[in-house]
Write a protein that holds these residues in place. Structure first.
Motif, PDB file in Angstrom:
ATOM      1  N   THR A  63     -52.422  21.738  66.677  1.00  0.00           N
ATOM      2  CA  THR A  63     -51.215  20.913  66.692  1.00  0.00           C
ATOM      3  C   THR A  63     -50.547  20.856  68.063  1.00  0.00           C
ATOM      4  O   THR A  63     -49.421  20.385  68.182  1.00  0.00           O
ATOM      5  N   ASP A 105     -57.440  17.914  46.167  1.00  0.00           N
ATOM      6  CA  ASP A 105     -56.158  17.262  45.955  1.00  0.00           C
ATOM      7  C   ASP A 105     -56.295  16.199  44.874  1.00  0.00           C
ATOM      8  O   ASP A 105     -57.381  16.007  44.303  1.00  0.00           O
ATOM      9  N   HIS A 117     -59.317  25.008  56.912  1.00  0.00           N
ATOM     10  CA  HIS A 117     -58.366  26.100  56.704  1.00  0.00           C
ATOM     11  C   HIS A 117     -58.788  27.324  57.500  1.00  0.00           C
ATOM     12  O   HIS A 117     -59.974  27.556  57.722  1.00  0.00           O
ATOM     13  N   ASP A 167     -60.725  23.190  49.021  1.00  0.00           N
ATOM     14  CA  ASP A 167     -59.799  22.190  49.533  1.00  0.00           C
ATOM     15  C   ASP A 167     -59.876  21.014  48.559  1.00  0.00           C
ATOM     16  O   ASP A 167     -60.872  20.289  48.523  1.00  0.00           O
ATOM     17  N   ASP A 170     -49.897  17.708  61.419  1.00  0.00           N
ATOM     18  CA  ASP A 170     -50.175  18.216  60.075  1.00  0.00           C
ATOM     19  C   ASP A 170     -50.375  19.725  60.162  1.00  0.00           C
ATOM     20  O   ASP A 170     -51.469  20.218  60.451  1.00  0.00           O
ATOM     21  N   GLU A 171     -49.304  20.461  59.917  1.00  0.00           N
ATOM     22  CA  GLU A 171     -49.373  21.916  60.055  1.00  0.00           C
ATOM     23  C   GLU A 171     -50.140  22.559  58.909  1.00  0.00           C
ATOM     24  O   GLU A 171     -50.704  23.640  59.068  1.00  0.00           O
ATOM     25  N   ASP A 172     -50.208  21.899  57.749  1.00  0.00           N
ATOM     26  CA  ASP A 172     -50.964  22.448  56.624  1.00  0.00           C
ATOM     27  C   ASP A 172     -52.447  22.549  56.954  1.00  0.00           C
ATOM     28  O   ASP A 172     -53.113  23.535  56.602  1.00  0.00           O
ATOM     29  N   LEU A 173     -52.982  21.529  57.618  1.00  0.00           N
ATOM     30  CA  LEU A 173     -54.399  21.524  57.980  1.00  0.00           C
ATOM     31  C   LEU A 173     -54.628  21.872  59.448  1.00  0.00           C
ATOM     32  O   LEU A 173     -55.765  21.837  59.923  1.00  0.00           O
ATOM     33  N   ASN A 174     -53.548  22.206  60.160  1.00  0.00           N
ATOM     34  CA  ASN A 174     -53.639  22.579  61.574  1.00  0.00           C
ATOM     35  C   ASN A 174     -54.351  21.493  62.381  1.00  0.00           C
ATOM     36  O   ASN A 174     -55.298  21.753  63.129  1.00  0.00           O
TER      37      ASN A 174
END
Length: 245
Positions: A143, A42, A32, A40, A215-219
């Motif tokens: 990305t 999940d 991040h 981090d 994956d734009e959340d995790l770049n």
């Protein structure tokens, strides 16, 4: 159970919630961009074994990853990777599988021995659990696929999954490098842009999906990566097992 010491590092399985929180902090730092301390985490964390690599002298956590065991391909839908890839082709895989995920090394630590110790720990886990396939998502930082053109061209030419296992597109945003790239790779540049973990997989005979997920959340850009244990050369297996001694 994993517990090995190599040089200045020790690798072990997380044994407490504090251990897992430490791993989640390192993952946040690695994946991040926010300039804050965070976690981090999940829904997959509780089902995984978390492997920690620490500096023996200071106890500093320098690397971590998690292992999700699956009895065989019938359980592939339980994996983290199944959120991003259509993996029905792997349902017919008959042996034990393990998904290796959230692999990260503290950005402040540059010692290549850290990756070697991590692979030694993975090797011991695979041997202790009779794993027949290791798989996961291998990530390129950022990305922008353009900066990895040579690396993706080399993956297209040399390392695509066998057709019987090939993951299909599931995510809405992907870079279909096998279909779109026409360039011949500069092999030196390709190697220099390849993530170290993926480079290690490929040296052992690993293969990848024909597309990368954005994956734009995790770049990151990531490719599904598989390694059939029986396909690792005997010489490479001896080298890996020697590291676990």
């Amino acid at each position: 159970m994993i517990g090995l010491k190599k040089g200045r590092y020790v690798a072990r399985v997380a044994s407490s919630q504090d251990d897992i929180v430490a791993a989640q902090k390192l993952r946040f730092k690695s994946f991040h961009t926010a300039e804050i301390d965070g976690l981090d985490r999940d829904a997959f964390d509780p089902a995984c074994a978390h492997i920690l690599v620490e500096d023996r002298k200071s106890g500093t956590l320098v690397c971590c990853f998690r292992m999700l065991p699956l009895a065989d391909g019938n359980e592939i839908a339980r994996s983290y990777s199944a959120q991003f890839y259509e993996l029905s082709a792997l349902q017919s895989f008959a042996g034990a599988m393990v998904e290796m995920g959230r692999f990260c090394i503290d950005p402040a630590w540059k010692d290549p021995d850290i990756l070697r110790v991590a692979w030694a720990a993975m090797t011991r886990y695979v041997d202790e659990n009779n794993v027949e396939m290791l798989f996961g998502c291998s990530s390129f930082k950022g990305t922008d696929a353009g900066q990895y053109g040579d690396a993706f061209a080399m993956l297209r030419d040399r390392h695509l999954a066998p057709k019987r296992w090939l993951p299909r597109v599931k995510s809405p945003k992907v870079f279909q490098f096998a279909a779109r790239l026409r360039r011949k790779p500069d092999l030196a540049r390709a190697q220099s842009r390849m993530p170290p973990l993926l480079r290690s997989y490929l040296l052992m005979g690993g293969w990848v999906s024909d597309h990368a997920v954005v994956d734009e959340d995790l770049n990151t850009l990531h490719v599904f990566t598989g390694l059939e244990i029986k396909k690792i050369s005997p010489a490479r297996k001896r080298l890996l097992r020697a590291m676990t001694a």
